[in-house]
Design an enzyme around this catalytic site. Structure first.
Site, PDB file in Angstrom:
ATOM      1  N   ARG A  66      35.890  55.702  41.018  1.00  0.00           N
ATOM      2  CA  ARG A  66      36.791  55.046  39.676  1.00  0.00           C
ATOM      3  C   ARG A  66      38.072  54.347  40.183  1.00  0.00           C
ATOM      4  O   ARG A  66      39.042  55.286  40.638  1.00  0.00           O
ATOM      5  CB  ARG A  66      37.080  55.778  38.595  1.00  0.00           C
ATOM      6  CG  ARG A  66      37.928  55.439  37.484  1.00  0.00           C
ATOM      7  CD  ARG A  66      37.128  54.202  36.584  1.00  0.00           C
ATOM      8  NE  ARG A  66      36.235  54.936  35.837  1.00  0.00           N
ATOM      9  CZ  ARG A  66      35.504  54.327  34.887  1.00  0.00           C
ATOM     10  NH1 ARG A  66      35.508  52.855  34.954  1.00  0.00           N
ATOM     11  NH2 ARG A  66      34.383  55.055  34.327  1.00  0.00           N
ATOM     12  N   HIS A 163      35.212  44.228  41.400  1.00  0.00           N
ATOM     13  CA  HIS A 163      35.721  44.833  40.336  1.00  0.00           C
ATOM     14  C   HIS A 163      37.278  45.354  40.443  1.00  0.00           C
ATOM     15  O   HIS A 163      37.452  46.487  40.455  1.00  0.00           O
ATOM     16  CB  HIS A 163      35.000  46.015  39.851  1.00  0.00           C
ATOM     17  CG  HIS A 163      34.960  46.493  38.462  1.00  0.00           C
ATOM     18  ND1 HIS A 163      35.995  46.920  37.701  1.00  0.00           N
ATOM     19  CD2 HIS A 163      34.041  46.736  37.603  1.00  0.00           C
ATOM     20  CE1 HIS A 163      35.711  47.094  36.583  1.00  0.00           C
ATOM     21  NE2 HIS A 163      34.499  46.985  36.476  1.00  0.00           N
ATOM     22  N   ASP A 206      38.088  43.660  26.886  1.00  0.00           N
ATOM     23  CA  ASP A 206      37.005  43.425  27.517  1.00  0.00           C
ATOM     24  C   ASP A 206      36.882  41.803  27.265  1.00  0.00           C
ATOM     25  O   ASP A 206      35.881  41.403  26.450  1.00  0.00           O
ATOM     26  CB  ASP A 206      36.145  44.328  27.373  1.00  0.00           C
ATOM     27  CG  ASP A 206      34.722  44.302  28.176  1.00  0.00           C
ATOM     28  OD1 ASP A 206      34.797  43.368  29.008  1.00  0.00           O
ATOM     29  OD2 ASP A 206      33.728  45.161  28.196  1.00  0.00           O
ATOM     30  N   GLU A 264      38.791  40.755  37.756  1.00  0.00           N
ATOM     31  CA  GLU A 264      37.642  40.758  38.420  1.00  0.00           C
ATOM     32  C   GLU A 264      37.372  39.284  39.030  1.00  0.00           C
ATOM     33  O   GLU A 264      36.999  38.439  37.906  1.00  0.00           O
ATOM     34  CB  GLU A 264      36.505  41.590  38.043  1.00  0.00           C
ATOM     35  CG  GLU A 264      36.829  42.897  37.223  1.00  0.00           C
ATOM     36  CD  GLU A 264      36.001  43.543  36.381  1.00  0.00           C
ATOM     37  OE1 GLU A 264      34.628  43.291  36.726  1.00  0.00           O
ATOM     38  OE2 GLU A 264      36.268  44.209  35.641  1.00  0.00           O
TER      39      GLU A 264
END
Length: 293
Positions: A66, A163, A206, A264
């Site tokens: 992560r 990412h 998002d 990203e």
């Protein structure tokens, strides 16, 4: 003057038991890249860490880490039959010769090719190379993909993303400029629209944008970054889990969302199709801007 060969080649070290290679510049910048997933775990520039790595990240050599800069390949998220974000970030890559371009002082190239493990999930024959180049105040990550199948094996498709987890002082005060006028899809509301003005953050976020032709700028208090990407990566994904989702993610601390922002470089709205023998490449570059910004 040419960089010192030892600096250009990088040095081997370990983080939480995982083998990594550290790149450095004459100015004191550094990048740490894990062989697991070919994942950049740290980028220090101007005396400050620029990437977010969760203090609860898992380093078991099997699952995704992560933070840093994971690679999504050959599938983005759950948009297909493969495990989430594909398998490349969960496998060990091997080091191959790298070349430096532009103002890069140090470079590293890692390679992943198809194997029994990958073909059990995805039957295609491929070679993927991830090249990390480090300059004074700059980090460039490039993915190159090649269909290595025979002519009679046919074409295959993939989606991908770099990412990138950026480290911010407080996401509630951070802003992104450069996406104004870009078409966007809000994944939370399943709504399409056009971005108006700077991107700001007050909760879970998002969204998938049509990548801008120019640079994106991160405004982070006294710190700033310029973010650019190749035209071959036609999407920019911006993500922050917000407080509620962050609290449900075991590999993030409850307040981790405040210190991170994902920007990203991606190719997901339209997959890339490669015929046998055909190559493709895409890159993202991060560059420190002088503060206050």
């Amino acid at each position: 003057m040419a960089p010192d060969p030892a600096v250009a080649e990088g040095s081997l070290e370990a983080l939480q038991g995982l083998p990594c290679i550290r790149l450095t510049t004459e100015q004191g910048d550094s990048a740490l890249v894990a062989l697991h997933g070919a994942q950049v775990l740290s980028w220090v520039a101007g005396g400050r860490e620029r990437l977010y790595l969760s203090p609860r990240a898992v380093f078991n050599g099997q699952s995704a880490i992560r933070g840093g800069l994971p690679l999504c390949f050959p599938q983005f998220n759950q948009r297909g039959p493969l495990p989430k974000h594909g398998f490349a970030r969960n496998l060990a890559w091997r080091r191959v010769a790298a070349s430096k371009e532009g103002d890069a002082q140090s470079a590293l190239c890692l390679e992943l090719t198809d194997s029994d493990a990958t073909r059990a999930l995805w039957p295609e024959r491929f070679a993927a190379q991830l090249t990390v180049t480090l300059g004074a105040g700059s980090l460039r990550v490039q993915l190159a993909v090649h269909n290595t199948g025979n002519r009679d094996e046919g074409a295959w498709d993939f989606t991908t993303a770099l990412h990138t987890y950026l480290c911010v002082e407080d996401v509630g005060r951070a802003q992104l400029t450069g996406l104004d006028g870009c078409a966007r899809w809000d994944a939370l509301a399943d709504a399409r629209g056009v971005q108006q003005g700077p991107v700001t953050f007050s909760g879970e976020y998002d969204r998938v944008f049509r990548a801008p032709a120019g640079a994106i700028h991160l405004h982070d208090g006294a710190h700033g970054l310029q973010i650019t990407q190749s035209a071959s990566l036609s999407n920019t994904v911006v993500w922050n889990p917000g407080a509620a989702l962050c609290a449900r993610l075991a590999d993030l601390p409850p307040d981790g969302f405040r210190s991170m922002l994902c920007v990203e470089a991606a190719q997901i709205d339209q997959s890339v199709t490669l015929a046998p023998g055909q190559p493709w490449q895409g890159w993202q570059e991060l560059r420190v801007l002088p503060g206050p910004y």
